[in-house]
Write a protein that holds these residues in place. Structure first.
Motif, mmCIF file in Angstrom:
data_model
loop_
_atom_site.group_PDB
_atom_site.id
_atom_site.type_symbol
_atom_site.label_atom_id
_atom_site.label_comp_id
_atom_site.label_asym_id
_atom_site.label_seq_id
_atom_site.Cartn_x
_atom_site.Cartn_y
_atom_site.Cartn_z
ATOM 1 N N LEU A 208 -6.751 -15.325 -5.713
ATOM 2 C CA LEU A 208 -5.469 -15.729 -6.284
ATOM 3 C C LEU A 208 -5.104 -14.839 -7.467
ATOM 4 N N ALA A 209 -6.089 -14.537 -8.303
ATOM 5 C CA ALA A 209 -5.848 -13.677 -9.459
ATOM 6 C C ALA A 209 -5.485 -12.256 -9.013
ATOM 7 N N VAL A 210 -6.172 -11.755 -7.981
ATOM 8 C CA VAL A 210 -5.881 -10.417 -7.457
ATOM 9 C C VAL A 210 -4.480 -10.375 -6.881
ATOM 10 N N TRP A 211 -4.099 -11.446 -6.204
ATOM 11 C CA TRP A 211 -2.755 -11.523 -5.607
ATOM 12 C C TRP A 211 -1.667 -11.456 -6.679
ATOM 13 N N LYS A 212 -1.870 -12.163 -7.780
ATOM 14 C CA LYS A 212 -0.869 -12.185 -8.838
ATOM 15 C C LYS A 212 -0.757 -10.842 -9.551
ATOM 16 N N ASN A 213 -1.870 -10.148 -9.699
ATOM 17 C CA ASN A 213 -1.866 -8.904 -10.458
ATOM 18 C C ASN A 213 -2.836 -7.909 -9.828
ATOM 19 N N PRO A 214 -2.492 -7.314 -8.673
ATOM 20 C CA PRO A 214 -3.423 -6.439 -7.962
ATOM 21 C C PRO A 214 -3.787 -5.175 -8.748
ATOM 22 N N GLU A 215 -2.909 -4.736 -9.654
ATOM 23 C CA GLU A 215 -3.193 -3.516 -10.421
ATOM 24 C C GLU A 215 -4.369 -3.695 -11.374
ATOM 25 N N ALA A 216 -4.645 -4.936 -11.754
ATOM 26 C CA ALA A 216 -5.673 -5.193 -12.765
ATOM 27 C C ALA A 216 -7.068 -5.362 -12.179
ATOM 28 N N TYR A 217 -7.183 -5.373 -10.852
ATOM 29 C CA TYR A 217 -8.476 -5.637 -10.224
ATOM 30 C C TYR A 217 -8.817 -4.536 -9.224
ATOM 31 N N GLU A 218 -10.099 -4.245 -9.133
ATOM 32 C CA GLU A 218 -10.555 -3.254 -8.165
ATOM 33 C C GLU A 218 -10.275 -3.704 -6.735
ATOM 34 N N LYS A 219 -10.381 -5.013 -6.510
ATOM 35 C CA LYS A 219 -10.156 -5.552 -5.168
ATOM 36 C C LYS A 219 -8.680 -5.537 -4.771
ATOM 37 N N GLY A 220 -7.810 -5.225 -5.707
ATOM 38 C CA GLY A 220 -6.394 -5.105 -5.378
ATOM 39 C C GLY A 220 -6.023 -3.736 -4.830
ATOM 40 N N TYR A 221 -7.019 -2.836 -4.755
ATOM 41 C CA TYR A 221 -6.774 -1.460 -4.303
ATOM 42 C C TYR A 221 -6.184 -1.429 -2.894
ATOM 43 N N GLN A 222 -6.778 -2.181 -1.970
ATOM 44 C CA GLN A 222 -6.311 -2.178 -0.587
ATOM 45 C C GLN A 222 -4.864 -2.655 -0.492
ATOM 46 N N THR A 223 -4.546 -3.718 -1.224
ATOM 47 C CA THR A 223 -3.188 -4.251 -1.220
ATOM 48 C C THR A 223 -2.193 -3.218 -1.732
ATOM 49 N N ILE A 323 1.345 -13.490 0.153
ATOM 50 C CA ILE A 323 0.303 -14.495 -0.070
ATOM 51 C C ILE A 323 -0.997 -13.750 -0.373
ATOM 52 N N PRO A 324 -2.010 -14.452 -0.921
ATOM 53 C CA PRO A 324 -3.300 -13.782 -1.204
ATOM 54 C C PRO A 324 -3.943 -13.237 0.059
ATOM 55 N N ASN A 325 -4.733 -12.204 -0.097
ATOM 56 C CA ASN A 325 -5.417 -11.563 1.024
ATOM 57 C C ASN A 325 -6.439 -12.524 1.632
ATOM 58 N N THR A 326 -6.276 -12.797 2.925
ATOM 59 C CA THR A 326 -7.171 -13.740 3.600
ATOM 60 C C THR A 326 -7.857 -13.138 4.820
ATOM 61 N N GLY A 327 -7.637 -11.868 5.087
ATOM 62 C CA GLY A 327 -8.346 -11.223 6.197
ATOM 63 C C GLY A 327 -7.923 -11.695 7.564
ATOM 64 N N ILE A 328 -6.603 -11.703 7.821
ATOM 65 C CA ILE A 328 -6.076 -12.144 9.116
ATOM 66 C C ILE A 328 -5.604 -10.929 9.906
ATOM 67 N N THR A 329 -6.026 -10.825 11.157
ATOM 68 C CA THR A 329 -5.650 -9.685 11.992
ATOM 69 C C THR A 329 -4.279 -9.901 12.626
ATOM 70 N N LEU A 330 -3.661 -8.802 13.045
ATOM 71 C CA LEU A 330 -2.383 -8.866 13.757
ATOM 72 C C LEU A 330 -2.686 -8.909 15.254
#
Length: 366
Positions: A208-223, A323-330
């Motif tokens: 949730l935190a990464v979703w709100k501010n992806p620039e501030a987290y390493e895990k927001g890189y993919q987004t 929405i936050p990253n949840t790992g859903i495929t297309l």
């Protein structure tokens, strides 16, 4: 309209175009990763083609069956799904930090993909047997209690699939229930359940935190890289195979984030074409469900429609950081052998309904 004794050929045509488009897009997206990791640019394509071939065989076999025969073994499918989900917890294979696979020699598969189909069949059968009691809140609660074990077991390692399964259950209950006010309570209970589930693991709250501010987290890189890909595609895209972001900037681009590469290479028009194919597929599910002769067939088609609609919406919402990253495929586009096999089995069930359980146009006219 689907005629009795004939498959829904519109559905088959749209499905064929979607699967073929998915394979082309997958090759374009995965060629770089395949070359770097396996010295074979078509590595992912070969595996996906093999799984797709198995899936089509399973689809046509399932479509030949009279779906009414599956009503009495639906509970067995659900039980198998439960046992496989338990097995994942104890002997599952871990990949990228997630334990979601069971190994069968050199092959592996995700039981959660089978669970989606099993839940659709089980709930279609269960609701059909209790249709006269669907106006009671007690019946709705009983159905949700029956579904929660599989939701919990799958959600222990795969929250996104658990959300999809729970959503399918809610849609099927909604379709069969004569009272809509009861869903306010069910919605509140579902929200509470998901809140508790999120709080059980700290990494879920971190998303949730990464979703709100992806620039501030390493895990927001993919987004962020996915958003760069979408923005750089413009209206017409860079051209098929010309993506820059797939060259290691979007990690595992052939999986959950493949829609961003579609936008980069094919642009807004290409993305809209893929979305139109999904809309046509969902429309055919709706037609088959409304023309089904019995509730069981209507619920199978409705379950497939809910599954496709929910998964497509959630995947695109994740890629666009809605929405936050949840790992859903297309569906039919992202890489994943188990996913494509059981999606095609699901299509076989819907085709069986269109062939064995739909009114033909002449009957409707009369």
């Amino acid at each position: 309209m689907a005629a009795r004794g004939r498959y829904d050929y519109t559905l088959l045509t749209v499905l064929g175009i979607l699967v073929l488009s998915g394979l082309i897009i997958l090759y374009s997206t995965s060629a770089y990763n395949g070359e770097v990791k396996f010295c074979d640019s078509s590595y992912y394509l070969k595996k996906q083609v093999f799984a797709t071939g198995l899936g089509f065989l399973a689809m046509f076999f399932t479509a030949q069956l009279d779906y009414h025969r599956l009503k009495n073994i639906a509970w067995l499918c659900y039980l198998v799904a439960l046992l496989l989900s338990i097995a994942v917890i104890f002997v599952g294979r871990e990949y990228n930090g997630s334990k979601r696979w069971l190994a069968l020699g050199p092959l592996s598969f995700q039981p959660s993909e089978f669970a989606k189909v099993a839940v659709i069949l089980f709930l279609a059968s269960y609701v059909t047997h209790n249709v006269k009691k669907m106006y009671r809140m007690r019946t709705l609660i009983k159905i949700m209690i029956v579904v929660l074990p599989i939701v919990g077991l799958v959600g222990a390692s795969n929250l996104s699939t658990a959300i999809i399964i729970l959503s399918i259950a809610v849609v099927l209950i909604f379709v069969a229930s004569p009272k809509y006010g009861q869903f306010i309570f069910l919605g509140a209970a579902g929200a509470g359940f998901m809140g508790i589930f999120l709080a059980l693991e700290s990494y879920r709250l971190e998303r949730l935190a990464v979703w709100k501010n992806p620039e501030a987290y390493e895990k927001g890189y993919q987004t962020l890289q996915g958003l760069y890909a979408i923005g750089s595609g413009g209206l017409f895209g860079r051209g098929l195979g010309q993506s820059i972001q797939k060259l290691g900037f979007v990690p595992e681009a052939q999986n959950d984030m493949i829609f961003s590469i579609i936008c980069e290479e094919l642009g807004l028009f290409g993305a809209c074409f893929i979305l139109m194919l999904f809309l046509l597929l969902i429309w055919r599910f709706f037609v088959i469900a409304t023309q089904a002769k019995d509730l069981f067939g209507a619920l199978i088609a409705s379950g497939a429609m809910a599954h496709m609609m929910i998964q497509v919406i959630l995947n695109i919402a994740v890629v666009t950081n809605t929405i936050p990253n949840t790992g859903i495929t297309l569906p039919f586009i992202s890489y994943g052998g188990t996913s494509v096999v059981f999606l095609l089995v699901e299509m076989g069930l819907v085709l069986s309904v269109s062939k064995n359980g739909s009114y033909c146009e002449e009957e409707i006219t009369e």
